[in-house]
Design an enzyme around this catalytic site. Sequence first.
Site, PDB file in Angstrom:
ATOM      1  N   CYS A 248       1.005  -1.094  -0.074  1.00  0.00           N
ATOM      2  CA  CYS A 248      -0.041  -0.038  -0.014  1.00  0.00           C
ATOM      3  C   CYS A 248       1.060   1.248  -0.327  1.00  0.00           C
ATOM      4  O   CYS A 248       1.510   1.403  -1.092  1.00  0.00           O
ATOM      5  CB  CYS A 248      -0.936  -0.171   1.280  1.00  0.00           C
ATOM      6  SG  CYS A 248      -0.257  -0.327   2.902  1.00  0.00           S
ATOM      7  N   ARG A 253      -2.625  -0.917   5.398  1.00  0.00           N
ATOM      8  CA  ARG A 253      -3.867  -1.524   4.452  1.00  0.00           C
ATOM      9  C   ARG A 253      -3.176  -2.823   4.525  1.00  0.00           C
ATOM     10  O   ARG A 253      -3.876  -3.289   4.648  1.00  0.00           O
ATOM     11  CB  ARG A 253      -3.794  -0.348   4.032  1.00  0.00           C
ATOM     12  CG  ARG A 253      -4.737   0.858   3.979  1.00  0.00           C
ATOM     13  CD  ARG A 253      -5.509   2.282   3.092  1.00  0.00           C
ATOM     14  NE  ARG A 253      -3.799   2.762   2.506  1.00  0.00           N
ATOM     15  CZ  ARG A 253      -4.001   3.428   1.638  1.00  0.00           C
ATOM     16  NH1 ARG A 253      -4.736   3.540   1.221  1.00  0.00           N
ATOM     17  NH2 ARG A 253      -3.036   4.280   1.048  1.00  0.00           N
TER      18      ARG A 253
END
Lengths: 300, 146
Positions: A248, A253
């Site tokens: 990410c 994430r």
Amino acid sequence: MAVPVDTSPRFSEYAHPERLVSTEWLKANLGTPGLVVVESDEDVLLYETGHIPGAVKIDWHTDLNDPVQRDYIDGAGFAELLGSKGISRDSTVVIYGDKNNWWAAYALWVFTLFGHEDVRLLDGGRVKWEADGGEYTTEVPSPARVDYPVVERDDSKIRAYKDDVLAHLGNPLVDVRSPEEYNGERTTAPAYPEEGTLRAGHIPTAKNIPWGKAAAEDGTFRPLAELNALYREGGAGIKDDDTVIAYCRIGERSSHTWFVLTHLLGLPNVRNYDGSWTEWGSAVRVPIVKGAEPGAVPTR
Amino acid sequence: MTDYQLPESLAQIREDFLALEQRDRLLLLLEFSNELPELPARYADHPDLLEQVVECQSPVFIFVEVDDADRVHLHATAPKEAPTTRGFASILAQGLSGLTVEEVLAVPDDFPDTIGLTEAVSPLRIRGMTALLGRTKRQVREKTAA
């Protein structure tokens, strides 16, 4: 002496149901010897406003990252941190947090780098706990310090570096950022302009599956059939024996996606590229593709 | 600018933070967070007047008023799930409110880095407060540019 797993039927379809606990399970098991509940949030003050009774706080930034080098703490640092929180090597650790467990998954991934065996997520995190009428307290526990062994981090299995990603091109890559970041319309995540890069776009061949798609409206993980549709045939096209790298912006994430691929879908070879776009998007002479298409493996 | 003196309100806030251990600094930030006043009704009903500070990790909106006496008033709103951001906004709202336009514009842009919170909340997060201060000063300039 691990605490018994949550046998809720809704987890049984996942490859590793023992990695999740429900709010009902946690309410029933709070205070069980051998169980330590850990809160890990994006917001560094959220724990102080109220947390699950008995939960200790571990902050991704101030606790898990090395304060000088861009890296995680070392084995000695991890042993000191966990020992101070009352966590033993054989403790069952349940982690929960804000934003669909985004940071909780990141903490779980770091725990896994150190080979802490029994570490689980509270499905749905803070939001689900609150929705289910879970109690909070502002009382900060003072756990008795325990000895946690110094175990060196194993970065070889679930962590990828930039050179690993270059060598991996041609195998499945999952870019879990927003479409705007993937397309290269912006060099920062929406609402995160302080983590910018010099170039925008994505790593060639990466498929864009924003991390949040794996979470339902109530913050819990989506049912297996929906996750399969996202990541396997018809979605990202990942097969069982594939080696996969997720990335990410700084690797948080994609920790969430790493958890889904590894523990819910049961893929054995998934790594998280924590350097992610903040490294790739500022690195010299690495290939980048702009636009909505994944693009091809560079020939040179 | 060696003879620059931080306004009393901001200097007091800085002194209060620096007097504490790291862990207690977080608790003081939480106090500020809890003290962030509700938006005056005239703005609560007009979200269009508010400016989002996109540099913050959570949604926070600000509105700056300059009254007839050239005094600045900062209003801000952020959700309760974002106590750090609320705390940043509250520090600035309390520290800047009632200062003159000239005093607000003279506040050093790096004030957030000087109040001893960088280590407690991490340098990355403190940038949200720097952005809040920057946008506040920009609104003050726009509103007095007539």
